[in-house]
Design a protein around this motif. Structure first.
Motif, mmCIF file in Angstrom:
data_model
loop_
_atom_site.group_PDB
_atom_site.id
_atom_site.type_symbol
_atom_site.label_atom_id
_atom_site.label_comp_id
_atom_site.label_asym_id
_atom_site.label_seq_id
_atom_site.Cartn_x
_atom_site.Cartn_y
_atom_site.Cartn_z
ATOM 1 N N MET A 181 0.812 -1.206 0.000
ATOM 2 C CA MET A 181 0.000 0.000 0.000
ATOM 3 C C MET A 181 0.852 1.265 0.000
ATOM 4 S SD MET A 181 -3.067 -0.869 -0.419
ATOM 5 C CE MET A 181 -3.886 0.692 -0.107
ATOM 6 N N GLU A 182 2.035 1.184 0.597
ATOM 7 C CA GLU A 182 2.950 2.331 0.534
ATOM 8 C C GLU A 182 3.382 2.595 -0.903
ATOM 9 O OE1 GLU A 182 5.671 3.820 3.914
ATOM 10 O OE2 GLU A 182 6.006 1.657 3.773
ATOM 11 N N VAL A 183 3.659 1.524 -1.622
ATOM 12 C CA VAL A 183 4.048 1.661 -3.028
ATOM 13 C C VAL A 183 2.867 2.163 -3.854
ATOM 14 C CG1 VAL A 183 4.774 0.395 -5.096
ATOM 15 C CG2 VAL A 183 5.850 -0.094 -2.887
ATOM 16 N N PHE A 184 1.665 1.671 -3.530
ATOM 17 C CA PHE A 184 0.454 2.112 -4.231
ATOM 18 C C PHE A 184 0.250 3.610 -4.051
ATOM 19 C CE2 PHE A 184 -4.249 2.596 -4.434
ATOM 20 C CZ PHE A 184 -4.447 2.150 -5.732
ATOM 21 N N ALA A 185 0.557 4.092 -2.856
ATOM 22 C CA ALA A 185 0.606 5.534 -2.560
ATOM 23 C C ALA A 185 -0.662 6.284 -2.934
ATOM 24 C CB ALA A 185 1.806 6.165 -3.269
ATOM 25 N N GLU A 186 -1.781 5.846 -2.365
ATOM 26 C CA GLU A 186 -3.026 6.586 -2.567
ATOM 27 C C GLU A 186 -2.960 7.880 -1.757
ATOM 28 O OE1 GLU A 186 -7.707 5.476 -2.820
ATOM 29 O OE2 GLU A 186 -6.676 4.869 -0.999
ATOM 30 N N ALA A 187 -3.283 8.977 -2.382
ATOM 31 C CA ALA A 187 -3.098 10.298 -1.758
ATOM 32 C C ALA A 187 -3.860 10.439 -0.445
ATOM 33 C CB ALA A 187 -3.518 11.389 -2.736
ATOM 34 N N ARG A 188 -5.049 9.845 -0.356
ATOM 35 C CA ARG A 188 -5.873 10.041 0.837
ATOM 36 C C ARG A 188 -5.386 9.211 2.029
ATOM 37 N NH1 ARG A 188 -10.456 6.685 1.432
ATOM 38 N NH2 ARG A 188 -11.709 8.483 1.993
ATOM 39 N N GLU A 189 -4.467 8.273 1.802
ATOM 40 C CA GLU A 189 -3.937 7.455 2.891
ATOM 41 C C GLU A 189 -2.691 8.113 3.456
ATOM 42 O OE1 GLU A 189 -5.418 5.095 4.234
ATOM 43 O OE2 GLU A 189 -6.812 4.265 2.752
ATOM 44 N N THR A 190 -2.730 8.458 4.720
ATOM 45 C CA THR A 190 -1.604 9.153 5.358
ATOM 46 C C THR A 190 -0.877 8.277 6.371
ATOM 47 O OG1 THR A 190 -3.085 10.055 7.048
ATOM 48 C CG2 THR A 190 -2.728 11.389 5.065
ATOM 49 N N LYS A 191 -1.366 7.052 6.581
ATOM 50 C CA LYS A 191 -0.744 6.135 7.536
ATOM 51 C C LYS A 191 -0.576 4.763 6.887
ATOM 52 C CE LYS A 191 -3.036 8.083 11.662
ATOM 53 N NZ LYS A 191 -3.873 7.737 12.828
ATOM 54 N N LEU A 192 0.279 3.941 7.486
ATOM 55 C CA LEU A 192 0.319 2.538 7.100
ATOM 56 C C LEU A 192 -1.049 1.920 7.309
ATOM 57 C CD1 LEU A 192 3.658 1.251 8.711
ATOM 58 C CD2 LEU A 192 3.208 1.579 6.273
ATOM 59 N N TRP A 193 -1.407 0.941 6.478
ATOM 60 C CA TRP A 193 -2.704 0.258 6.613
ATOM 61 C C TRP A 193 -2.878 -0.275 8.028
ATOM 62 C CZ3 TRP A 193 -4.282 -4.662 7.906
ATOM 63 C CH2 TRP A 193 -5.608 -4.991 7.599
ATOM 64 N N SER A 194 -1.851 -0.942 8.550
ATOM 65 C CA SER A 194 -1.951 -1.532 9.885
ATOM 66 C C SER A 194 -2.095 -0.459 10.964
ATOM 67 C CB SER A 194 -0.723 -2.400 10.170
ATOM 68 O OG SER A 194 0.462 -1.639 10.051
ATOM 69 N N LYS A 195 -1.343 0.630 10.838
ATOM 70 C CA LYS A 195 -1.397 1.698 11.834
ATOM 71 C C LYS A 195 -2.753 2.392 11.813
ATOM 72 C CE LYS A 195 0.232 4.689 14.833
ATOM 73 N NZ LYS A 195 0.196 4.331 16.281
ATOM 74 N N LYS A 196 -3.327 2.534 10.622
ATOM 75 C CA LYS A 196 -4.647 3.166 10.496
ATOM 76 C C LYS A 196 -5.680 2.429 11.345
ATOM 77 C CE LYS A 196 -6.912 2.510 6.627
ATOM 78 N NZ LYS A 196 -7.398 2.643 5.225
ATOM 79 N N PHE A 197 -5.653 1.096 11.266
ATOM 80 C CA PHE A 197 -6.666 0.333 11.999
ATOM 81 C C PHE A 197 -6.286 0.125 13.461
ATOM 82 C CE2 PHE A 197 -7.826 -0.614 7.623
ATOM 83 C CZ PHE A 197 -9.173 -0.282 7.693
ATOM 84 N N ALA A 198 -5.001 0.107 13.751
ATOM 85 C CA ALA A 198 -4.591 0.072 15.156
ATOM 86 C C ALA A 198 -5.090 1.320 15.870
ATOM 87 C CB ALA A 198 -3.067 -0.039 15.261
ATOM 88 N N ASP A 199 -4.924 2.483 15.229
ATOM 89 C CA ASP A 199 -5.389 3.743 15.814
ATOM 90 C C ASP A 199 -6.913 3.776 15.902
ATOM 91 O OD1 ASP A 199 -2.785 4.540 16.024
ATOM 92 O OD2 ASP A 199 -2.824 5.901 14.306
ATOM 93 N N TYR A 200 -7.564 3.332 14.822
ATOM 94 C CA TYR A 200 -9.026 3.413 14.784
ATOM 95 C C TYR A 200 -9.654 2.583 15.900
ATOM 96 C CZ TYR A 200 -13.812 3.281 13.063
ATOM 97 O OH TYR A 200 -15.175 3.389 12.972
ATOM 98 N N PHE A 201 -9.188 1.352 16.058
ATOM 99 C CA PHE A 201 -9.813 0.462 17.036
ATOM 100 C C PHE A 201 -9.265 0.644 18.448
ATOM 101 C CE2 PHE A 201 -10.909 -1.919 13.099
ATOM 102 C CZ PHE A 201 -12.290 -1.859 13.254
ATOM 103 N N SER A 202 -8.300 1.536 18.603
ATOM 104 C CA SER A 202 -7.851 1.863 19.960
ATOM 105 C C SER A 202 -8.793 2.870 20.612
ATOM 106 C CB SER A 202 -6.431 2.439 19.934
ATOM 107 O OG SER A 202 -6.408 3.709 19.307
ATOM 108 N N ASN A 203 -9.648 3.483 19.801
ATOM 109 C CA ASN A 203 -10.634 4.432 20.310
ATOM 110 C C ASN A 203 -11.956 3.728 20.618
ATOM 111 O OD1 ASN A 203 -9.034 6.845 20.027
ATOM 112 N ND2 ASN A 203 -9.296 6.632 17.804
ATOM 113 N N LYS A 204 -12.727 4.332 21.475
ATOM 114 C CA LYS A 204 -14.028 3.781 21.834
ATOM 115 C C LYS A 204 -14.943 3.804 20.615
ATOM 116 C CE LYS A 204 -17.595 4.226 25.414
ATOM 117 N NZ LYS A 204 -18.084 5.041 26.548
ATOM 118 N N PRO A 205 -15.673 2.714 20.351
ATOM 119 C CA PRO A 205 -16.588 2.705 19.202
ATOM 120 C C PRO A 205 -17.662 3.780 19.311
ATOM 121 C CG PRO A 205 -16.284 0.487 20.084
ATOM 122 C CD PRO A 205 -15.664 1.437 21.070
ATOM 123 N N ASN A 206 -18.291 4.059 18.188
ATOM 124 C CA ASN A 206 -19.357 5.056 18.126
ATOM 125 C C ASN A 206 -20.577 4.554 18.896
ATOM 126 O OD1 ASN A 206 -21.270 6.953 17.483
ATOM 127 N ND2 ASN A 206 -21.253 6.577 15.273
#
Length: 242
Positions: free
Chosen positions: A202-227
């Motif tokens: 995904m880093e090589v794919f380099a989609e502009a809207r992605e600012t984090k590693l795929w794994s880090k994105k979901f680690a951060d997301y699920f470390s927060n309390k759900p909606n």
């Protein structure tokens, strides 16, 4: 229309649409027909599709969710809702108990039916040479969206789909390695290296809207309390007991 396998394997998400393009009524009807033909548990069809054409309504959606301007700029916005109101009417007709709030399985069933119908709509859209983007973030303002659309009890918004004529070509996004997703005859453990390899892909794919590693994105997301507004809304809609 393109071969179905080709359409599925070439799926990509579009977020930029020609604001002047008017989706022909016959194309919209084909999308809706294909969506309604999706498989469903016991042929229960426990979903409804809200076709949102009204510009003022869609503008309000964008005001709630400014990160998704395509909800206004696309040709049409479809909201897919899990719908257990229909079967509640059936229970009333036969004067029997309606015990769906006793457990989560009826809601899972309805959400599954809804997701299958939504996927059929996406495939039909792409088969017609058009583009779409699935919008799960409508659940962030689930109560306000429901009020705007006068949704009754026993109905839960699941996701929306913006449909239109793309103005920008998109690349096919790489998927997780097969070893991390496909299991034969039982769940099989895999090396974390598979996830690390996907991060690199995904880093090589380099989609502009992605600012984090795929794994880090979901680690951060699920470390927060759900909606938790979803939990509250589900209970308000009489889909689960307090």
């Amino acid at each position: 229309m393109k071969e179905i396998i080709e359409v599925l394997n070439n799926h990509r998400t579009y977020r930029d649409f020609d604001e002047n393009y008017q989706l022909p009524d016959e194309d919209l009807q084909q999308i809706l027909d294909a969506s309604r033909q999706a498989p469903s548990w016991m042929n229960g069809q426990m979903y409804s599709i809200i076709v949102v054409k009204n510009q003022k309504l869609r503008q309000k959606f964008v005001e709630l969710n400014p990160g998704n301007p395509h909800m206004l700029k696309s040709s049409v916005f479809l909201l897919f809702v899990a719908d257990l109101k229909r079967t509640q009417k059936v229970a009333e007709h036969y004067q029997v108990d309606y015990s769906i709030a006793e457990g989560i399985d009826p809601l899972i069933t309805a959400v599954t039916d809804t997701a299958l119908a939504l996927q059929n709509a996406v495939v039909a859209t792409e088969a017609l040479g058009l583009g779409s983007v699935v919008v799960g973030s409508i659940r962030k303002d689930i109560k306000k969206i429901s009020e705007l659309l006068n949704l009754p009890d026993y109905v839960l918004p699941v996701a929306g789909v913006s449909i239109g004529k793309p103005t920008m070509e998109m690349r096919i996004k790489p998927r997780l390695p097969e070893k991390a997703v496909v299991h034969y005859d039982g769940y099989q453990e895999y090396d974390y290296e598979e996830i690390e390899a996907y991060d690199q892909t995904m880093e090589v794919f380099a989609e502009a809207r992605e600012t984090k590693l795929w794994s880090k994105k979901f680690a951060d997301y699920f470390s927060n309390k759900p909606n938790v507004t979803i939990d509250e809304f589900v209970k308000e809609q009489r889909l689960l007991k307090e």
